[in-house]
Motif scaffolding. Structure first.
Motif, PDB file in Angstrom:
ATOM      1  N   ALA A 133      72.596 109.321   2.183  1.00 53.38           N
ATOM      2  CA  ALA A 133      72.678 110.123   0.958  1.00 53.38           C
ATOM      3  C   ALA A 133      71.842 111.393   1.095  1.00 53.38           C
ATOM      4  O   ALA A 133      72.271 112.478   0.693  1.00 53.38           O
ATOM      5  CB  ALA A 133      72.199 109.294  -0.234  1.00 53.38           C
ATOM      6  N   HIS A 134      70.652 111.273   1.670  1.00 52.99           N
ATOM      7  CA  HIS A 134      69.768 112.419   1.852  1.00 52.99           C
ATOM      8  C   HIS A 134      70.428 113.452   2.772  1.00 52.99           C
ATOM      9  O   HIS A 134      70.417 114.660   2.486  1.00 52.99           O
ATOM     10  CB  HIS A 134      68.439 111.936   2.443  1.00 52.99           C
ATOM     11  CG  HIS A 134      67.438 113.024   2.713  1.00 52.99           C
ATOM     12  ND1 HIS A 134      67.033 113.932   1.763  1.00 52.99           N
ATOM     13  CD2 HIS A 134      66.769 113.357   3.849  1.00 52.99           C
ATOM     14  CE1 HIS A 134      66.148 114.764   2.291  1.00 52.99           C
ATOM     15  NE2 HIS A 134      65.971 114.449   3.565  1.00 52.99           N
ATOM     16  N   MET A 178      67.350 101.760   3.378  1.00 51.79           N
ATOM     17  CA  MET A 178      66.959 102.932   4.151  1.00 51.79           C
ATOM     18  C   MET A 178      68.189 103.639   4.723  1.00 51.79           C
ATOM     19  O   MET A 178      68.280 104.866   4.717  1.00 51.79           O
ATOM     20  CB  MET A 178      66.009 102.525   5.275  1.00 51.79           C
ATOM     21  CG  MET A 178      65.459 103.728   6.013  1.00 51.79           C
ATOM     22  SD  MET A 178      64.186 103.248   7.176  1.00 51.79           S
ATOM     23  CE  MET A 178      64.021 104.799   8.057  1.00 51.79           C
ATOM     24  N   LEU A 179      69.146 102.839   5.212  1.00 48.60           N
ATOM     25  CA  LEU A 179      70.374 103.442   5.749  1.00 48.60           C
ATOM     26  C   LEU A 179      71.147 104.187   4.661  1.00 48.60           C
ATOM     27  O   LEU A 179      71.552 105.335   4.846  1.00 48.60           O
ATOM     28  CB  LEU A 179      71.248 102.352   6.369  1.00 48.60           C
ATOM     29  CG  LEU A 179      70.825 101.945   7.779  1.00 48.60           C
ATOM     30  CD1 LEU A 179      71.308 100.553   8.113  1.00 48.60           C
ATOM     31  CD2 LEU A 179      71.364 102.950   8.792  1.00 48.60           C
ATOM     32  N   LEU A 180      71.318 103.528   3.498  1.00 46.26           N
ATOM     33  CA  LEU A 180      72.029 104.189   2.402  1.00 46.26           C
ATOM     34  C   LEU A 180      71.317 105.468   1.994  1.00 46.26           C
ATOM     35  O   LEU A 180      71.937 106.512   1.788  1.00 46.26           O
ATOM     36  CB  LEU A 180      72.113 103.257   1.186  1.00 46.26           C
ATOM     37  CG  LEU A 180      73.169 102.160   1.225  1.00 46.26           C
ATOM     38  CD1 LEU A 180      73.079 101.320  -0.043  1.00 46.26           C
ATOM     39  CD2 LEU A 180      74.557 102.784   1.344  1.00 46.26           C
ATOM     40  N   LEU A 181      69.971 105.382   1.881  1.00 44.85           N
ATOM     41  CA  LEU A 181      69.207 106.541   1.411  1.00 44.85           C
ATOM     42  C   LEU A 181      69.268 107.682   2.415  1.00 44.85           C
ATOM     43  O   LEU A 181      69.389 108.848   2.033  1.00 44.85           O
ATOM     44  CB  LEU A 181      67.751 106.131   1.147  1.00 44.85           C
ATOM     45  CG  LEU A 181      67.555 105.266  -0.092  1.00 44.85           C
ATOM     46  CD1 LEU A 181      66.158 104.648  -0.096  1.00 44.85           C
ATOM     47  CD2 LEU A 181      67.772 106.088  -1.364  1.00 44.85           C
ATOM     48  N   MET A 232      77.619 114.074  16.831  1.00 41.39           N
ATOM     49  CA  MET A 232      76.248 114.453  17.166  1.00 41.39           C
ATOM     50  C   MET A 232      76.166 115.938  17.526  1.00 41.39           C
ATOM     51  O   MET A 232      75.298 116.652  17.043  1.00 41.39           O
ATOM     52  CB  MET A 232      75.745 113.582  18.324  1.00 41.39           C
ATOM     53  CG  MET A 232      74.242 113.416  18.297  1.00 41.39           C
ATOM     54  SD  MET A 232      73.620 112.351  19.589  1.00 41.39           S
ATOM     55  CE  MET A 232      74.283 110.782  19.192  1.00 41.39           C
ATOM     56  N   LEU A 233      77.117 116.411  18.351  1.00 40.60           N
ATOM     57  CA  LEU A 233      77.101 117.823  18.732  1.00 40.60           C
ATOM     58  C   LEU A 233      77.294 118.722  17.514  1.00 40.60           C
ATOM     59  O   LEU A 233      76.629 119.743  17.373  1.00 40.60           O
ATOM     60  CB  LEU A 233      78.202 118.108  19.769  1.00 40.60           C
ATOM     61  CG  LEU A 233      77.904 117.579  21.164  1.00 40.60           C
ATOM     62  CD1 LEU A 233      79.074 117.860  22.106  1.00 40.60           C
ATOM     63  CD2 LEU A 233      76.622 118.218  21.715  1.00 40.60           C
ATOM     64  N   TRP A 234      78.188 118.317  16.607  1.00 36.69           N
ATOM     65  CA  TRP A 234      78.418 119.116  15.412  1.00 36.69           C
ATOM     66  C   TRP A 234      77.128 119.188  14.582  1.00 36.69           C
ATOM     67  O   TRP A 234      76.743 120.256  14.108  1.00 36.69           O
ATOM     68  CB  TRP A 234      79.556 118.524  14.575  1.00 36.69           C
ATOM     69  CG  TRP A 234      79.666 119.157  13.228  1.00 36.69           C
ATOM     70  CD1 TRP A 234      80.146 120.405  12.955  1.00 36.69           C
ATOM     71  CD2 TRP A 234      79.221 118.616  11.984  1.00 36.69           C
ATOM     72  NE1 TRP A 234      80.045 120.666  11.617  1.00 36.69           N
ATOM     73  CE2 TRP A 234      79.477 119.589  10.989  1.00 36.69           C
ATOM     74  CE3 TRP A 234      78.641 117.403  11.612  1.00 36.69           C
ATOM     75  CZ2 TRP A 234      79.170 119.377   9.655  1.00 36.69           C
ATOM     76  CZ3 TRP A 234      78.335 117.197  10.274  1.00 36.69           C
ATOM     77  CH2 TRP A 234      78.598 118.174   9.316  1.00 36.69           C
ATOM     78  N   MET A 235      76.444 118.041  14.435  1.00 41.80           N
ATOM     79  CA  MET A 235      75.224 118.040  13.623  1.00 41.80           C
ATOM     80  C   MET A 235      74.140 118.888  14.270  1.00 41.80           C
ATOM     81  O   MET A 235      73.344 119.528  13.576  1.00 41.80           O
ATOM     82  CB  MET A 235      74.723 116.609  13.417  1.00 41.80           C
ATOM     83  CG  MET A 235      75.651 115.786  12.529  1.00 41.80           C
ATOM     84  SD  MET A 235      74.925 114.220  12.026  1.00 41.80           S
ATOM     85  CE  MET A 235      74.188 114.681  10.471  1.00 41.80           C
ATOM     86  N   LEU A 236      74.096 118.890  15.614  1.00 40.57           N
ATOM     87  CA  LEU A 236      73.075 119.689  16.297  1.00 40.57           C
ATOM     88  C   LEU A 236      73.417 121.180  16.245  1.00 40.57           C
ATOM     89  O   LEU A 236      72.531 122.028  16.178  1.00 40.57           O
ATOM     90  CB  LEU A 236      72.935 119.233  17.753  1.00 40.57           C
ATOM     91  CG  LEU A 236      72.392 117.819  17.947  1.00 40.57           C
ATOM     92  CD1 LEU A 236      72.319 117.470  19.422  1.00 40.57           C
ATOM     93  CD2 LEU A 236      71.010 117.664  17.308  1.00 40.57           C
ATOM     94  N   LEU A 281      66.119 111.616  13.011  1.00 45.51           N
ATOM     95  CA  LEU A 281      65.743 110.465  12.183  1.00 45.51           C
ATOM     96  C   LEU A 281      66.966 109.656  11.771  1.00 45.51           C
ATOM     97  O   LEU A 281      66.920 108.422  11.725  1.00 45.51           O
ATOM     98  CB  LEU A 281      64.969 110.943  10.950  1.00 45.51           C
ATOM     99  CG  LEU A 281      63.520 111.331  11.243  1.00 45.51           C
ATOM    100  CD1 LEU A 281      62.924 112.146  10.105  1.00 45.51           C
ATOM    101  CD2 LEU A 281      62.681 110.074  11.478  1.00 45.51           C
ATOM    102  N   LEU A 282      68.068 110.351  11.474  1.00 45.95           N
ATOM    103  CA  LEU A 282      69.301 109.653  11.081  1.00 45.95           C
ATOM    104  C   LEU A 282      69.769 108.742  12.214  1.00 45.95           C
ATOM    105  O   LEU A 282      70.035 107.551  12.012  1.00 45.95           O
ATOM    106  CB  LEU A 282      70.387 110.670  10.726  1.00 45.95           C
ATOM    107  CG  LEU A 282      71.759 110.090  10.386  1.00 45.95           C
ATOM    108  CD1 LEU A 282      71.711 109.300   9.092  1.00 45.95           C
ATOM    109  CD2 LEU A 282      72.809 111.185  10.281  1.00 45.95           C
TER     110      LEU A 282
END
Lengths: 551, 169
Positions: free
Chosen positions: A124-125, A118-121, A342-346, A149-150
């Motif tokens: 990758a997703h 699940m972590l790898l997927l 986290m801030l960059w992803m948000l 979710l990540l």
């Protein structure tokens, strides 16, 4: 009536939207259910909604992650039927599941390898969605749910490792709490909330159990619901073409036209999802059959120090990072690095939600993913090698000099030196004949690089090399007689072909004169030693003996 | 819908009034349930571990100049804590009556340091920090000396005062 947004509605072809007409009693049952559930009105249009013809094998990663999640929920519930989340029984209950219950070994295996899958997927997703610019308009909010979710999945991996309640679990909690404690102002409070007290004990495990089986999974169910709703409402993103620029004014119109030529999600697109999920599931089950669950190791016991704690594989790169960065930036990295990610992803879908989606037109996106992957790979390698850690044998005892080397030594002084090389712990950091630690350089050719006084100076005063590669001062631990024995031994050690990565000897810089304050030396001893080092030359050994005898 | 008279003479619509009731009651219910829940979660902050003196052995069983592992039970342990109710420290006998006790937690990130008598060093298995017998840093990445625990001798017995994990307690 349909929940599908209006611009998609016309794309469902006539035959697909027509009520299903089944013959005989099957049809009667279907009609009865349809009348009450709204299958034809709501469920079938969702199943057969059109997706762009360009969807391909890169689009299966999300559904495979969901499949892994379902595997985790099911096996997790079954494990919870037996597992006791109390520190005096958790480890034993896992032993019982593994050894005594029917197929317990397999169920733990699926849960363990499924977690890894699940972590790898999900990594990758996430990378795929980023690389194809699928987070851009109008799917910004779905990216945010995905980020949730990540991080939830990473949190599940971390808390799951703790429930084994072995030595790795125990020390992972301590190390995690110490990192949380470095947060400015509220750090110690955060750490205390994390371990549910000021020491890891009775309340800690139940906290992590509740987080792992109730709080985070509950959150994930909600996030997955929202994520899937948005995938259906906004439609899956088409494969990006360099010419198609995302512009909020025209995007929906263009996407709508694309769907006219779309394929139904069920069964056309879903077939790929199903095949890939099946493949991933088979791999997980095979790994579970052959390797079983997470190794149980030794029961958590803070009074048993013979332990070599390591995190779960997906955090080993971070473990390596913390060993290799200079102490001066440690706090910034420990708090800043996760915060910046986290801030960059948000922020990403808000500052970059328009323009090119094609990877070929976004070199920075492709480059940053490649660099991140490369850095992670290098750090994982470093983490498993742990070149910074002193090496011991399997029982935590100091390694011995290989007998092949000892048997060829001439003279009692060299033999005493070989014994000392083991007992004084030199071998924990230095190799001879490819046996020993790799924190310091291998020493089979030390006297081709160092003069005798330089060698004494290094052993007595230690020395700082790059980052973690510095050596304790052995000035008061070893007297000059013992240093001379070590020298006699190392002069006879045969030069060998290195089979293991090693630090270059010349990389270690000599300590600049003054012996580090804070060592075990008294100020007077330190002065004497510094004078000996400053005078250097052949008299150093005699000088050191005098220094040791007359502090 | 006919508007109704507000408290201060303003006229608000029935819809707004009902919305206010739903949001307001919901908010009050949230606070009534939420405050105890948050306070319950914060319990650890209000229950510091007691600091007690623990007997770790007779003075005579420690040789001068040696460092020994000592064990005692954690004073804050709950009854179901199992092996995690155990705690340990490194005890050095410096002189006839002088003892120093070191916390096992490495000052880098908290892994347990291990004293190796023949090398005269405490070593950390995680990132390889090393400390001299005085607790001073011998090699990084740790930057601070090992934490010392208060130690005393009473009636020929050595006692250590317990301390939570240094940086968080």
């Amino acid at each position: 009536m349909s929940v599908i947004s209006d611009f998609e509605q016309p794309n469902v072809t006539q035959s697909e939207s027509r009520p299903l007409e089944l013959p005989g009693p099957v049809g009667a049952v279907y009609n009865w259910l349809d009348d009450r559930l709204g299958i034809d009105a709501v469920i079938r249009p969702i199943l057969v909604h059109p997706v762009p013809r360009s969807t391909n094998w890169f689009n299966v990663l999300g559904s495979a992650t969901l499949t892994a999640f379902i595997f985790q929920v099911v096996t997790g519930v079954f494990l919870a039927l037996v597992y006791v989340p109390a520190p005096n029984a958790a480890y034993q209950s896992l032993q019982w599941i593994t050894d005594k219950s029917l197929f317990g070994h397999l169920i733990r295996g699926i849960h363990y390898w499924g977690a890894s899958a699940m972590l790898l997927l999900i990594f990758a997703h996430t990378a795929r969605v980023f690389l194809t610019g699928s987070y851009k308009y109008p799917r910004e909010l779905n990216w945010l749910l995905g980020v949730g979710l990540l991080f939830s999945t990473i949190l599940m991996g971390f808390t799951g490792q703790l429930l084994v309640w072995n030595q790795d679990s125990y020390w992972a909690i301590v190390v995690g709490a110490e990192q949380a404690a470095r947060t400015p102002v509220i750090g110690p409070w955060l750490a205390q909330l994390l371990v549910a007290g000021q020491v890891v004990g009775g309340a800690t495990l139940t906290h992590f159990f509740a987080i792992h089986v109730f709080i985070v999974p509950g959150l994930m169910f909600a996030l997955i619901g929202g994520h899937l709703y948005l995938v259906i409402y906004q439609g899956i993103s088409e494969w990006p073409e360099p010419s198609n620029i995302v512009d909020p004014k025209t995007y929906k119109q263009r996407y709508h036209e694309l769907l006219e030529d779309g394929i139904p999600f069920f069964p056309d697109a879903m077939a790929k999802d199903a095949l890939f999920a099946l493949f991933a599931g088979v791999v997980v089950i095979l790994l579970a059959v052959f390797f079983g669950g997470a190794p149980l190791g030794h029961k958590a016991d803070p009074a048993n120090y013979v332990t070599n704690p390591r995190p779960f594989w997906f955090l080993i790169w971070y473990f390596a990072l913390l060993a290799e960065i200079p102490a001066s930036v440690e706090n910034i990295v420990i708090i800043g690095f996760p915060a910046v990610i986290m801030l960059w992803m948000l922020a990403l879908p808000f500052y970059a939600n328009k323009g090119e989606r094609a990877p070929s037109k976004r070199p920075w996106a492709v480059g940053s993913v490649l660099i991140a992957a490369l850095m992670t790979a290098v750090l994982c390698y470093e983490g498993y090698q742990s070149p910074w850690a002193p090496r011991f044998d399997a029982n935590g005892n100091l390694l011995s000099v290989p007998t092949a080397v000892v048997s060829r030594l001439k003279g009692s002084q060299a033999k005493a030196g070989a014994q000392l090389f083991h007992s004084a712990g030199c071998i924990a950091c230095h190799m001879v004949d490819n046996v020993g630690g790799i924190r310091g350089p291998a020493l089979d050719d030390v006297f081709q690089q160092y003069s005798l006084p330089r060698f004494y100076q290094q052993v007595a005063a230690g020395g700082k090399g790059a980052s973690y590669q510095y050596m304790p001062a052995f000035g008061t631990i070893l007297d000059a007689t013992k240093m001379a024995e070590l020298a006699a031994f190392l002069k006879q050690v045969p030069r060998v072909e290195r089979t293991v990565h090693n630090n270059a000897l010349h990389a270690a810089k000599p300590a600049r004169g003054p012996v580090a304050a804070g060592s075990t030396l008294t100020p007077l001893q330190r002065r004497v030693l510094n004078r000996c080092i400053a005078e250097g030359g052949a008299h150093l050994a005699t000088c050191l003996i005098a220094g040791n005898r007359h502090p | 819908m006919p508007p109704i008279k507000g408290l201060f003479g303003d006229r608000i619509s029935r819809e707004l009034f009902l919305t206010g009731i739903i949001v307001g009651y919901g908010g009050i219910a949230g606070v009534v349930v939420g405050v105890p829940l948050v306070a319950y979660l914060l319990t650890p902050l209000f229950k510091p571990s007691p600091r007690l003196w623990r007997d770790v052995g007779a003075v005579s069983q420690f040789k001068i100049g040696t460092t020994t592992e000592v064990r005692y039970s954690d004073p804050s342990a709950l009854r179901w804590a199992g092996t995690t109710s155990r705690a340990g420290a490194w005890l050095r006998r410096d002189s006839q009556s002088g003892f120093t006790a070191y916390s096992i937690y490495c000052t880098h990130l908290g892994c347990p340091v291990h004293w190796i008598q023949s090398t005269g060093l405490f070593l950390c298995p995680c990132h390889g920090s090393a400390f001299y017998s005085t607790g001073a840093v011998a090699a990084g990445p740790a930057e601070l000396p090992l934490v010392k625990l208060p130690v005393r001798v009473r009636g020929g017995r050595v006692q250590i005062q317990t301390k939570p994990i240094p940086v968080i307690g």
